[in-house]
Design a protein around this motif. Structure first.
Motif, PDB file in Angstrom:
ATOM      1  N   SER A   1       8.393  -2.301   5.949  1.00 29.70           N
ATOM      2  CA  SER A   1       8.128  -2.009   4.872  1.00 29.70           C
ATOM      3  C   SER A   1       9.637  -2.256   3.524  1.00 29.70           C
ATOM      4  O   SER A   1      10.413  -2.108   4.769  1.00 29.70           O
ATOM      5  CB  SER A   1       7.727  -0.532   4.396  1.00 29.70           C
ATOM      6  OG  SER A   1       9.391   0.052   4.995  1.00 29.70           O
TER       7      SER A   1
ATOM      8  N   LEU B   1      10.599  -1.258  -2.763  1.00 27.49           N
ATOM      9  CA  LEU B   1       9.871  -1.154  -3.431  1.00 27.49           C
ATOM     10  C   LEU B   1      10.169  -2.192  -4.615  1.00 27.49           C
ATOM     11  O   LEU B   1       9.810  -2.818  -5.657  1.00 27.49           O
ATOM     12  CB  LEU B   1       9.061   0.038  -4.190  1.00 27.49           C
ATOM     13  CG  LEU B   1       7.782  -0.274  -4.663  1.00 27.49           C
ATOM     14  CD1 LEU B   1       6.933  -0.518  -3.747  1.00 27.49           C
ATOM     15  CD2 LEU B   1       7.434   1.871  -5.135  1.00 27.49           C
TER      16      LEU B   1
ATOM     17  N   GLU C   1      10.114  -5.475  -3.979  1.00 24.55           N
ATOM     18  CA  GLU C   1       8.801  -5.869  -3.716  1.00 24.55           C
ATOM     19  C   GLU C   1       8.520  -6.007  -5.058  1.00 24.55           C
ATOM     20  O   GLU C   1       7.280  -7.930  -5.365  1.00 24.55           O
ATOM     21  CB  GLU C   1       8.125  -4.864  -3.252  1.00 24.55           C
ATOM     22  CG  GLU C   1       8.077  -4.060  -1.999  1.00 24.55           C
ATOM     23  CD  GLU C   1       7.318  -5.447  -0.904  1.00 24.55           C
ATOM     24  OE1 GLU C   1       6.349  -6.476  -1.971  1.00 24.55           O
ATOM     25  OE2 GLU C   1       6.560  -5.322  -0.034  1.00 24.55           O
TER      26      GLU C   1
ATOM     27  N   ALA D   1       6.544   3.931  -0.601  1.00 25.55           N
ATOM     28  CA  ALA D   1       6.869   2.169  -0.482  1.00 25.55           C
ATOM     29  C   ALA D   1       5.745   1.865  -0.375  1.00 25.55           C
ATOM     30  O   ALA D   1       5.084   0.947   0.707  1.00 25.55           O
ATOM     31  CB  ALA D   1       7.862   1.432  -0.038  1.00 25.55           C
TER      32      ALA D   1
ATOM     33  N   GLY E   1       3.477  -0.718  -1.466  1.00 31.12           N
ATOM     34  CA  GLY E   1       4.256  -2.327  -1.435  1.00 31.12           C
ATOM     35  C   GLY E   1       2.995  -3.413  -0.961  1.00 31.12           C
ATOM     36  O   GLY E   1       2.579  -4.544  -1.777  1.00 31.12           O
TER      37      GLY E   1
END
Length: 400
Positions: free
Chosen positions: A274, A277, A280, A308, A312
Motif C-alpha cells: 500500500s 493515499l 496515490e 488507504a 488506494g
C-alpha cells in the motif's frame, strides 16, 4: 497455480533513525568535549598550584606545556573508549602506553614542582579511569582512584601549607571529584549508544516479524485454496466417468477457486504494498495530466488518515477507467472528509459515443472492494460528464 514470493528489499533507514544516529555522534563529541574541558580545568588548577609555590616563569611554562601534552594524549583514550562496545574484552595496553607515559610525566612535573602527592598521582588516575574497563571493574577502579586522591590530599594538607594565593581546598575538591565527573560523562555516552543499538535491534526485529507475517499469510491463503482445488479436481476425476455433468460442475468449481486464490493473492499484495493515499492521489493527478487532461484536484489536508487499503485500489482502478474509456479533456479528483466517512469523487467530461466500463470488470471490482468495507458506490453518467463517487466509513481499516 504457482506463485513466487519476491524477497523483501532491505529496509531504508527512516528519517527518525538517521536523526537518532546523528544525535549519537553529536552526543559523543559533547561527551568528549566535556571530559577535555574537565581535564583542562584540572591542568589550569595544577598550574596555578605550581605557581603558588614557585612563581618562576620556567616552572609555570613546564607545568603548562606538560599539562597540555597530557590533555592531548587523552584523546587517544577517548577514541579507544568510543569503540568499547565493539572491542574485544580487556584493555589494549599495547597501543595505550603513550597516553599513560604522558600522564606519568605530567604527574612527575606538577608533583615535584608543586610538592603535592595528589597532583603527582592525579594524571595517571584520570588516564586509568578513561580505559575501556568492564562495567563492574570500572566502578571499582573509579572508587579506588577517588579514595586514593582523597587520601593523598590529606597527606598533602598535613605535610605543608600553601600560600593563601591558592586555598588548599580548591585542588583537593577539583582533583578528588575528577574520576567521578569523568565517568558520569562516559556513562551518559554509554546510555546513548545502548539506546541507539536497541533502536536498531528493534527495527531488525520488526522487519523479521513482518517477513514472518507475510510468509504466514501467503501460506495460509495459498494452502487453503490449493487444498480446496485439489479436492475438487480429485472429485471431478472420479465423477467424470460416471456422471460427466457432475464432474464438469466440479471442474467449474475448481476454476472459481483458482480465481478466488488469484484475487486473494492480489488483495494480499495490495495490502502489503500500500502507498500513502496522498501519494496515490498525486500519482493519479500526474497520470491524467500526462495523458493531456486538465486536472482539478481537491485533497483534504488529513488525507493520510483515510483508509488507504480501501481507497488506494479504488483510486487506481477509477483512474485507469478514465484513461481507458474517457477520452475527454478535463478531469476532477476530490477526497473530502465528512463526519464519519471519507468521500472520493472522480469525474471527467464525456465524449460523444464513449461507453464507460463496457466489460464491467473494473467497476465491479471497485464495488466488491467497497462492499467489503460497508461503503457505497454511486455512478452518474449523462451526456456531459461521467462521475464515480465512493464513500467509505472512517473505520474502514477495521471493517476490512
Amino acid at each position: 497455480m504457482s506463485s513466487r514470493i519476491e524477497p523483501l528489499a532491505p529496509a531504508v533507514p527512516t528519517p527518525g533513525a538517521v536523526s537518532l544516529t546523528r544525535g549519537v555522534t553529536v552526543t559523543w563529541w559533547y561527551t568528549a568535549g566535556a571530559v577535555l574541558f574537565i581535564e583542562l580545568t584540572v591542568v589550569a588548577t595544577a598550574t596555578a598550584f605550581v605557581g603558588a609555590t614557585d612563581l618562576s616563569g620556567i616552572a609555570l611554562l613546564i607545568a603548562a606545556v606538560s599539562g597540555l601534552l597530557w590533555l592531548a594524549s587523552t584523546l587517544l583514550l577517548l577514541l579507544d573508549y568510543r569503540r568499547r562496545l565493539d572491542a574485544r574484552p580487556g584493555v589494549p595496553w599495547g597501543r595505550l602506553w603513550l597516553p599513560l607515559l604522558a600522564a606519568v610525566a605530567f604527574g612527575l612535573v606538577v608533583g615535584l614542582l608543586g610538592h603535592s602527592w595528589q597532583l603527582a598521582v592525579m594524571p595517571l588516575a584520570q588516564s586509568i579511569v578513561l580505559l575501556n574497563w568492564p562495567s563492574g571493574v570500572r566502578f571499582r577502579v573509579v572508587l579506588a582512584a577517588t579514595l586514593l586522591l582523597v587520601g593523598l590530599s590529606v597527606v598533602d594538607s598535613a605535610a605543608a601549607s600553601v600560600d593563601a594565593f591558592l586555598p588548599r581546598w580548591l585542588p583537593v575538591i577539583v582533583i578528588s571529584l575528577l574520576p567521578f565527573m569523568t565517568v558520569s560523562s562516559l556513562w551518559f555516552w554509554d546510555v546513548m549508544v545502548t539506546l541507539d543499538r536497541a533502536r536498531a535491534s528493534e527495527a531488525r526485529l520488526a522487519a523479521t516479524q513482518e517477513r514472518l507475517r507475510v510468509a504466514t499469510d501467503v501460506h495460509d491463503l495459498q494452502g487453503h485454496h490449493l487444498q480446496v482445488i485439489a479436492l475438487q479436481l480429485e472429485l471431478a476425476e472420479r465423477l467424470l466417468p460416471r456422471d460427466p455433468d457432475a464432474g464438469m460442475e466440479q471442474l467449474r468449481a475448481a476454476r472459481v477457486s483458482v480465481d478466488e486464490a488469484r484475487q486473494g493473492t492480489r488483495d494480499l499484495a495490495t495490502r502489503y504494498r500500500s502507498v500513502p493515499l496522498s501519494d496515490e492521489l498525486a500519482n493519479a493527478r500526474d497520470l491524467l495530466r500526462a495523458a493531456g487532461l486538465e486536472v482539478e484536484a481537491v485533497i483534504d489536508p488529513d488525507a493520510a488518515a483515510a483508509p488507504a487499503s480501501a481507497l488506494g485500489p479504488v483510486i487506481r482502478e477509477t483512474t485507469t477507467n478514465v484513461l481507458r474509456h474517457g477520452g475527454g479533456r478535463r478531469a476532477r479528483l476530490a477526497l473530502t472528509r465528512t463526519v464519519d466517512a471519507w468521500r472520493y469523487e472522480i469525474a471527467n467530461d464525456a465524449v460523444q459515443g464513449a461507453r464507460f466500463g463496457d466489460d464491467g470488470s473494473g467497476l465491479d471490482g471497485v464495488r466488491r472492494r467497497i462492499d467489503d468495507v460497508h461503503g457505497t458506490l454511486e455512478i452518474h453518467a449523462d451526456a456531459e460528464e461521467f462521475v464515480v463517487v465512493v464513500t467509505v466509513p472512517s473505520n474502514a481499516e477495521e471493517a476490512r
